[in-house]
Design a protein around this motif. Structure first.
Motif, PDB file in Angstrom:
ATOM      1  N   LYS A  19     134.421 -11.550 -22.823  1.00 13.19           N
ATOM      2  CA  LYS A  19     133.597 -10.585 -22.097  1.00 13.19           C
ATOM      3  C   LYS A  19     132.781 -11.310 -21.046  1.00 13.19           C
ATOM      4  N   CYS A  20     132.489 -10.595 -20.000  1.00 11.20           N
ATOM      5  CA  CYS A  20     131.604 -11.123 -18.977  1.00 11.20           C
ATOM      6  C   CYS A  20     130.191 -11.215 -19.554  1.00 11.20           C
ATOM      7  N   ALA A  21     129.519 -12.335 -19.316  1.00 11.85           N
ATOM      8  CA  ALA A  21     128.189 -12.539 -19.879  1.00 11.85           C
ATOM      9  C   ALA A  21     127.144 -11.625 -19.240  1.00 11.85           C
ATOM     10  N   VAL A  22     127.475 -11.075 -18.087  1.00 16.81           N
ATOM     11  CA  VAL A  22     126.506 -10.227 -17.393  1.00 16.81           C
ATOM     12  C   VAL A  22     126.743  -8.739 -17.647  1.00 16.81           C
ATOM     13  N   CYS A  23     127.969  -8.266 -17.359  1.00 14.06           N
ATOM     14  CA  CYS A  23     128.205  -6.824 -17.490  1.00 14.06           C
ATOM     15  C   CYS A  23     128.776  -6.444 -18.856  1.00 14.06           C
ATOM     16  N   ASP A  24     129.098  -7.462 -19.689  1.00 14.95           N
ATOM     17  CA  ASP A  24     129.528  -7.220 -21.060  1.00 14.95           C
ATOM     18  C   ASP A  24     130.850  -6.449 -21.140  1.00 14.95           C
ATOM     19  N   LEU A  44     131.682 -15.419 -16.344  1.00 10.57           N
ATOM     20  CA  LEU A  44     131.404 -14.204 -15.580  1.00 10.57           C
ATOM     21  C   LEU A  44     132.690 -13.619 -15.015  1.00 10.57           C
ATOM     22  N   CYS A  45     132.721 -12.292 -14.891  1.00  7.74           N
ATOM     23  CA  CYS A  45     133.854 -11.672 -14.220  1.00  7.74           C
ATOM     24  C   CYS A  45     133.714 -11.947 -12.727  1.00  7.74           C
ATOM     25  N   VAL A  46     134.795 -11.743 -12.004  1.00 10.32           N
ATOM     26  CA  VAL A  46     134.807 -12.097 -10.591  1.00 10.32           C
ATOM     27  C   VAL A  46     133.692 -11.382  -9.827  1.00 10.32           C
ATOM     28  N   SER A  47     133.502 -10.093 -10.166  1.00  9.08           N
ATOM     29  CA  SER A  47     132.489  -9.307  -9.474  1.00  9.08           C
ATOM     30  C   SER A  47     131.079  -9.875  -9.693  1.00  9.08           C
ATOM     31  N   CYS A  48     130.706 -10.111 -10.937  1.00  9.04           N
ATOM     32  CA  CYS A  48     129.369 -10.650 -11.233  1.00  9.04           C
ATOM     33  C   CYS A  48     129.222 -12.058 -10.687  1.00  9.04           C
ATOM     34  N   PHE A  49     130.307 -12.814 -10.719  1.00  5.93           N
ATOM     35  CA  PHE A  49     130.290 -14.178 -10.206  1.00  5.93           C
ATOM     36  C   PHE A  49     129.972 -14.172  -8.717  1.00  5.93           C
TER      37      PHE A  49
HETATM   38 ZN   LIG Z   1     130.716  -8.897 -15.022  1.00  3.86          ZN
END
Ligand SMILES: [Zn+2]
Length: 96
Positions: A19-24, A44-49
């Motif tokens: 899971k992405c650490a930001v958006c879960d 992080l996912c690409v978007s949050c990154f």
């Molecule tokens: Zn994310």
């Protein structure tokens, strides 16, 4: 089922569980980044990154901790909403 199959299954499970650490959210592709706020290694996912987001909880923890930089260190994150989730409220970051 041989060992190789088992190993492959485990790898696949691991990957889909990431899971992405930001958006879960579960994402197929995650990028590692060392958090600027906490120093923790995050995936992080690409978007949050790309948006340079930090986890919402991390922003709150740092804001409440003078030792970790306090409000000054996260002001930009709060002002520009560089996290995912509800707007961080004053009650969440001000010392009680
Ligand atoms: Zn994310």
């Amino acid at each position: 089922m041989n060992l190789n199959t088992l190993e492959t299954m485990e790898l696949t499970t691991m990957r889909t569980d990431m899971k992405c650490a930001v958006c879960d959210k579960h994402k197929a592709q995650l990028k590692p980044r060392k958090s600027k706020l906490t120093g923790a290694n995050l995936l992080l996912c690409v978007s949050c990154f790309e948006k340079k987001f930090e986890p919402r909880w991390a922003i709150i923890v740092v804001a409440r901790s003078p030792k970790m930089g306090g409000l000054v260190a996260v002001r930009d994150y709060i002002r520009n909403h560089r996290y995912v989730g509800e707007k961080i409220r004053a009650e969440e970051i001000l010392p009680r």
